[in-house]
Design an enzyme around this catalytic site. Structure first.
Site, mmCIF file in Angstrom:
data_model
loop_
_atom_site.group_PDB
_atom_site.id
_atom_site.type_symbol
_atom_site.label_atom_id
_atom_site.label_comp_id
_atom_site.label_asym_id
_atom_site.label_seq_id
_atom_site.Cartn_x
_atom_site.Cartn_y
_atom_site.Cartn_z
ATOM 1 N N GLY A 77 0.996 -0.897 -0.170
ATOM 2 C CA GLY A 77 0.052 -0.002 0.221
ATOM 3 C C GLY A 77 1.289 1.727 -0.081
ATOM 4 N N LEU A 136 2.105 -0.986 4.302
ATOM 5 C CA LEU A 136 2.217 0.251 4.211
ATOM 6 C C LEU A 136 3.327 0.870 4.396
ATOM 7 C CD1 LEU A 136 -0.819 0.640 7.153
ATOM 8 C CD2 LEU A 136 -1.283 0.138 4.542
ATOM 9 N N ASP A 137 3.507 0.930 3.268
ATOM 10 C CA ASP A 137 5.023 1.977 3.284
ATOM 11 C C ASP A 137 4.782 2.828 4.003
ATOM 12 O OD1 ASP A 137 7.048 2.043 1.744
ATOM 13 O OD2 ASP A 137 6.820 3.499 0.587
ATOM 14 N N ALA A 138 6.672 3.646 4.191
ATOM 15 C CA ALA A 138 6.637 4.457 4.708
ATOM 16 C C ALA A 138 5.639 5.156 5.284
ATOM 17 C CB ALA A 138 6.595 5.879 3.319
ATOM 18 N N ILE A 139 4.757 4.438 5.837
ATOM 19 C CA ILE A 139 3.158 5.726 7.050
ATOM 20 C C ILE A 139 3.664 6.640 7.941
ATOM 21 C CG2 ILE A 139 3.475 3.813 8.579
ATOM 22 C CD1 ILE A 139 0.466 4.596 6.238
#
Length: 565
Positions: free
Chosen positions: A137, A235-238
């Site tokens: 995501g 959840l990328d770089a969230i």
């Protein structure tokens, strides 16, 4: 099946409470019914199982890491995995497989499509029939070529608030910067020039989660991924999701609230889907995404593990590793760590802040550069830079230039055994599983540091090497298969099985899993004497060698033992 009204009421109430500190009452009055409607469209999605156990081992790979001429890479990857490693893997993390414009997939043009150069959604669904899949995501930012951003530039009303306009004259020194690039980027829009927030690059436009419509779109996206076969969503770089002036703009309360809302949406419609947060930051900030153990991420990346393991093997001293392991807090029944040593990114340095000294970190930089790697830096906001990550293949990072091939193989597998033995779900990068080395040609050709560990492999060539019993790929994969086959048979390696660290001198890493198996790893080049009775009563044999083991024994250099009662 339609969600019962009592369930709908509970979800509605939960979302109202979670998002009360994010959106105004007026915004929530419009957003909550929309979210309930989206949940209703997707509810009833089911997966293979609700939680993880000792059988869970995840491969990390790009969709085109394995290629064959004339084939869709996703199809080639599927065939290769089934032919070579299906018995030891339960899950596959397909790194961003959507249309993109930069950053090897992390600047997404269209979240709802598969990059046609890789294949299509049918290839993904077929892969999901054999493996639990983790989708990315990439929701902190989106490509400047996306319809969303192009619509914003053209003045389309529906996208007017999708992005963050900022005044370049203001001060931004408090903002945490992951890269040494400008925070704001000017763009010509239908309403004149605007400076837009771009945390990672000018091609990665941060989404504005102050806009309720953005969150609604993302909630719908996560459920769409679940429908397409996702069992995990990364959840990328969230941590960068919410911006607030005069703050660090990382890990803010609103960010945690938004993650909680995503969890609530998924729990209602697709309870088998596990959220995993990617926050390459110091340990305390990282584990904050567990929330209360029930309401945020199911898994968080164990970011200190890669640099700490590298430090441990390169120094032959386990003190820092053992101290850190002994201080790890137990997870809840529905949370655990995602353990890894290598990935598509480099080895992060920030996670060992407060664990390793400045001199010890400098030593890691020296080792990596000596072994053919690179160092990437971040902008501190005050005109200075600090090392951010080490870019190198993990096998090369672990190697000792003065050691022979067999010794370096043993060093590498000693490192991997820490990953495989620890409490949590192990994630193994495809280039570690296959014993790859630095891709110097790729680094020279592409010109960015991370390319050194993102080589695209020809399936025929890899399988030719795997047919050679003496090749490094064969030797590495054989060792992985041995360890992972045993692991799957032992409930003591389940993520929720207890973990008790035992201090056995600075040349060993020793800990007990489930009060049934004692893990012994010699991280030094010297043989070490060990009294097994200091670890666990009633030890009878070593599961790895199959030999009897009790009382006092000698642990050979870089040897790994799983001692069982």
């Amino acid at each position: 099946m339609v969600l019962e009204q009592v369930t709908l009421n509970r979800v509605q109430k939960d979302l109202q409470q979670i998002l009360a500190g994010v959106y105004s009452p007026e915004q929530l009055n419009a957003l909550i019914p929309d979210l309930i409607s989206v949940i209703g469209q997707y509810e009833g999605l089911s997966g293979k199982k609700l939680w993880v156990d000792q059988n869970d081992v995840m491969l990390i790979t790009y969709g085109d890491s394995i290629q064959a001429e004339g084939e869709n890479p996703l199809e080639t990857l599927h065939q290769f995995l089934n032919a070579n490693v299906q018995s030891i893997l339960s899950a596959v993390h397909i790194l961003p497989c959507y249309p993109y414009t930069s950053d090897d997939g992390f600047s997404v043009v269209d979240y709802w499509k598969i990059n046609p150069e890789l294949g299509d959604w049918n290839d993904i669904r077929e892969l999901a029939d054999d493996y639990d899949l983790m989708f990315d995501g990439v929701i902190n930012h989106i490509s400047q070529a996306s319809d969303w951003f192009q619509g914003y530039l053209n003045g389309e009303a529906q996208y007017r608030d999708f992005f963050i306009e900022a005044d370049p004259a203001r001060g931004y020194s408090s903002v945490t910067r992951p890269r040494a690039l400008p925070l704001l980027t000017p763009y010509k829009t239908a309403h004149g020039e605007k400076h837009i927030w771009t945390t990672f690059s000018a091609d990665q436009i941060d989404l504005n989660f102050r806009c309720p419509d953005v969150f609604k779109k993302i909630a719908e996206l996560l459920l769409f991924y679940a429908e397409q076969g996702a069992s995990f969503i990364r959840l990328d770089a969230i941590g960068f999701m919410w911006k607030e002036m005069d703050t660090s703009c990382i890990h803010l309360p609103q960010t945690h609230a938004l993650v909680q809302a995503m969890r609530a949406v998924l729990d209602a419609a697709a309870p088998h889907v596990k959220l995993i947060t990617e926050t390459n930051v110091p340990h305390k900030d990282n584990i904050s995404y567990f929330g209360n153990g029930e309401n945020e991420a199911h898994l968080v990346y164990q970011f200190p593990l890669p640099p700490l393991t590298l430090h441990t093997l390169q120094t032959g001293n386990s003190e820092k590793m053992v101290d850190w392991m002994a201080g790890l807090e137990p997870c809840s029944a529905r949370t655990t760590f995602f353990n890894f040593l290598a990935s598509h990114d480099g080895i992060g340095v920030r996670p060992v802040e407060g664990i390793l000294s400045k001199e010890q970190v400098e030593n890691l930089l020296t080792v990596v550069q000596r072994n053919g790697g690179r160092v990437s830096y971040k902008d501190n906001g005050d005109g200075t830079q600090s090392p951010y990550e080490l870019n190198i293949n993990y096998f090369d990072a672990i190697c000792d230039a003065d050691s022979d091939d067999d010794t370096n193989l043993n060093r590498f597998m000693a490192a991997q055994s820490i990953l495989i033995s620890m409490a949590g779900v192990p994630g193994i990068y495809i280039h570690s599983l296959l014993g790859s080395e630095n891709d110097q040609d790729g680094l020279d050709k592409l010109g960015y540091n991370r390319a050194i560990n993102r080589e695209k492999l020809d399936r025929n060539q890899v399988e030719k090497e795997l047919s050679d019993e003496t090749s490094r790929r064969t030797l590495v994969l054989k060792r992985f298969k041995q360890l992972l086959t045993i692991r799957k048979q032992e409930s003591a390696f389940a993520p929720d099985a207890s973990q008790r660290v035992v201090r056995s001198g600075n040349q060993l890493v020793t800990f007990v899993r489930g009060e049934r198996i004692a893990v012994v790893i010699n991280i030094s080049g010297e043989a070490v004497e060990l009294d097994t009775r200091s670890l666990l009563e009633g030890i009878q044999r070593d599961l790895i060698s199959g030999k009897p083991a009790s009382g006092r024994l000698t642990v050979q250099p870089y040897q790994v033992m799983w001692l069982s009662q």
